[in-house]
Design an enzyme around this catalytic site. Sequence first.
Site, short mmCIF file in Angstrom:
data_model
loop_
_atom_site.label_atom_id
_atom_site.label_comp_id
_atom_site.label_asym_id
_atom_site.label_seq_id
_atom_site.Cartn_x
_atom_site.Cartn_y
_atom_site.Cartn_z
N ALA A 42 7.94 -4.51 4.28
CA ALA A 42 7.19 -5.38 6.39
C ALA A 42 6.51 -6.70 5.91
O ALA A 42 5.82 -6.33 5.28
CB ALA A 42 7.47 -4.11 7.12
N GLN B 123 0.83 -1.25 -0.16
CA GLN B 123 -0.17 0.14 0.22
C GLN B 123 0.65 0.98 -0.15
O GLN B 123 0.64 1.81 -0.78
CB GLN B 123 -0.90 -0.16 1.49
CG GLN B 123 -2.22 0.94 1.48
CD GLN B 123 -3.15 1.13 2.03
OE1 GLN B 123 -4.19 1.29 2.21
NE2 GLN B 123 -2.50 0.13 3.56
N TYR C 36 5.21 -7.77 16.49
CA TYR C 36 5.26 -7.64 15.46
C TYR C 36 5.62 -5.80 15.81
O TYR C 36 6.58 -5.17 14.89
CB TYR C 36 3.30 -6.65 15.04
CG TYR C 36 3.80 -5.70 13.79
CD1 TYR C 36 4.02 -5.15 12.62
CD2 TYR C 36 3.16 -4.30 13.89
CE1 TYR C 36 4.78 -4.59 11.36
CE2 TYR C 36 3.10 -3.00 13.32
CZ TYR C 36 3.51 -3.62 11.98
OH TYR C 36 3.38 -2.77 11.26
N THR D 6 5.79 3.02 12.57
CA THR D 6 4.06 2.73 13.48
C THR D 6 4.36 3.22 14.39
O THR D 6 5.29 3.37 15.21
CB THR D 6 4.12 0.59 13.21
OG1 THR D 6 3.16 0.59 13.42
CG2 THR D 6 5.50 -0.14 13.52
N ASP D 7 2.97 3.49 14.71
CA ASP D 7 2.30 3.85 16.37
C ASP D 7 2.04 2.52 17.71
O ASP D 7 2.71 2.66 18.13
CB ASP D 7 1.47 4.32 15.58
CG ASP D 7 0.70 3.50 15.15
OD1 ASP D 7 1.00 2.14 14.36
OD2 ASP D 7 -1.15 3.41 15.32
N THR E 286 3.38 -7.45 7.49
CA THR E 286 2.22 -6.30 8.99
C THR E 286 1.32 -6.71 9.08
O THR E 286 0.99 -6.34 9.58
CB THR E 286 1.50 -5.34 7.32
OG1 THR E 286 0.78 -5.47 6.05
CG2 THR E 286 3.20 -3.65 6.81
N1 LIG Z 1 -1.12 -0.02 7.06
C1 LIG Z 1 -0.88 0.69 7.99
O1 LIG Z 1 -1.63 0.86 8.85
C2 LIG Z 1 0.23 1.00 8.86
C3 LIG Z 1 0.49 0.93 9.83
C4 LIG Z 1 1.43 1.68 11.14
C5 LIG Z 1 2.66 1.24 9.79
N2 LIG Z 1 2.67 0.93 8.61
C6 LIG Z 1 3.98 0.93 8.38
O2 LIG Z 1 3.68 1.03 6.58
C7 LIG Z 1 4.92 -0.13 5.93
C8 LIG Z 1 3.89 -0.48 4.80
O3 LIG Z 1 3.17 -1.27 5.05
P1 LIG Z 1 1.86 -1.43 3.93
O4 LIG Z 1 0.86 -0.75 4.49
O5 LIG Z 1 2.39 -0.70 2.24
O6 LIG Z 1 1.81 -2.61 4.18
P2 LIG Z 1 1.63 -3.75 3.17
O7 LIG Z 1 0.55 -3.34 2.47
O8 LIG Z 1 1.12 -5.27 3.91
O9 LIG Z 1 2.90 -3.37 2.31
C9 LIG Z 1 3.99 -4.74 2.64
C10 LIG Z 1 4.93 -4.99 1.41
O10 LIG Z 1 5.97 -5.43 1.87
C11 LIG Z 1 6.11 -6.51 0.64
N3 LIG Z 1 7.39 -7.58 2.29
C12 LIG Z 1 6.92 -8.33 2.69
N4 LIG Z 1 7.59 -9.27 3.58
C13 LIG Z 1 8.47 -8.59 2.47
C14 LIG Z 1 9.98 -9.18 2.08
N5 LIG Z 1 10.59 -9.87 3.02
N6 LIG Z 1 10.93 -8.32 1.50
C15 LIG Z 1 10.29 -7.07 0.78
N7 LIG Z 1 9.13 -7.44 0.58
C16 LIG Z 1 8.21 -7.69 1.63
C17 LIG Z 1 4.99 -7.20 0.97
O11 LIG Z 1 5.25 -8.54 0.39
P3 LIG Z 1 3.97 -10.00 0.08
O12 LIG Z 1 2.52 -9.00 -0.10
O13 LIG Z 1 3.68 -10.27 -1.49
O14 LIG Z 1 3.53 -10.01 0.92
C18 LIG Z 1 4.22 -5.93 0.41
O15 LIG Z 1 3.62 -6.01 -0.20
C19 LIG Z 1 5.58 -0.77 6.78
O16 LIG Z 1 7.15 -0.66 7.17
C20 LIG Z 1 4.35 -0.62 8.11
O17 LIG Z 1 4.93 -1.51 8.96
C21 LIG Z 1 1.75 1.11 8.27
#
Ligand SMILES: NC(=O)c1ccc[n+]([C@@H]2O[C@H](COP(=O)([O-])OP(=O)(O)OC[C@H]3O[C@@H](n4cnc5c(N)ncnc54)[C@H](OP(=O)(O)O)[C@@H]3O)[C@@H](O)[C@H]2O)c1
Length: 287
Positions: free
Chosen positions: A62, A12, A127, A103-104, A64
């Site tokens: 990550a 995302q 996490y 993250t929070d 997630t």
């Molecule tokens: N979403 C939230 O509400 C939220 C809140 C706070 C912080 N964050 C932070 O924001 C960042 C982005 O999260 P997001 O919301 O975009 O989550 P997301 O949609 O789950 O995206 C994370 C991406 O990382 C990929 N990934 C997983 N393991 C991996 C690896 N070993 N090597 C390379 N890529 C890998 C996943 O691929 P696959 O899908 O193929 O596994 C996915 O495309 C993260 O650091 C997360 O901790 C997110």
Amino acid sequence: MTRVLVTGAGGQVGAATVAAFEAAGHHDVRGVARAQLDIADRDAVEQVVGELLPDAIVNCAALTDVDRCEREPDLAFAVNASGPRHLAVAAKRIGAHVVHVSTDYVFDGTAGRPYDEWDAVNPISVYGRSKLGGELEVARHAGSWTIARTAWVFGRAGHDFIRLVFQAATEPDRGIRFVDDQTGSPTYAPDLAAVLVRLAVERREGIFHVANAGYCTRYQQAREVLEAAGLDPSIARPTTTVALDRPAPRPPFTALEQVALRHCGLPTLRHYREALAEYVSSAGVRI
Ligand SMILES: NC(=O)c1ccc[n+]([C@@H]2O[C@H](COP(=O)([O-])OP(=O)(O)OC[C@H]3O[C@@H](n4cnc5c(N)ncnc54)[C@H](OP(=O)(O)O)[C@@H]3O)[C@@H](O)[C@H]2O)c1
């Protein structure tokens, strides 16, 4: 011209970040999804970074799934802590700036007020601990770094909390419930991504909270989504964290204050309700 590597580009935040670099123009951006670069694979990280020689790396990769992290802690730490270490070490070797998205959930959520960048961290889940590990690795090993903590990201049609709400609207009899005892800062992925671009291009150092202003519970957010879409908000029903009985504990109150952005002369993010209204009214959001 800044050459940028965006990891986790299939996710995302990663997809929004690649789009934001493209929209900003004058940048050579390369987004890599997990299939192209597994950040937990040290040799692969060294190879990709060594070949591309980016000026900046924005790590959006990550694990997630908070409950999966609780069940598979070794994988959580491999991706969320060791992955950022590999990226930071490789970046330092070539003088690249690292923007690491965090993250929070590094907070325990018991302060009873929004968290600023100087509040003590105390994660309560695997996490959260693994993401804090990633922050520490980046701060220790990157030569030049930004940690950008965000929260409750929405903004990718079909892949986020908003979809869950619309699903509840199409199946009201299933009675999908939303917790009313977890409070956070909903954050619109494109708003976050625009700031990540600036942090990377300007090589801003330090920890920044990058979340839309305002906060709410998941139940309140679900009602607001339904209202913004012209649907009946009473479709959303409240529940509690205890009633959901998920494997990973959730911090109760993790709203983020954007103090460092303000103090460093950077624009803060607008209220989440404004972004939510814009997103819900945009084309292609409904399922
Ligand atoms: N979403 C939230 O509400 C939220 C809140 C706070 C912080 N964050 C932070 O924001 C960042 C982005 O999260 P997001 O919301 O975009 O989550 P997301 O949609 O789950 O995206 C994370 C991406 O990382 C990929 N990934 C997983 N393991 C991996 C690896 N070993 N090597 C390379 N890529 C890998 C996943 O691929 P696959 O899908 O193929 O596994 C996915 O495309 C993260 O650091 C997360 O901790 C997110």
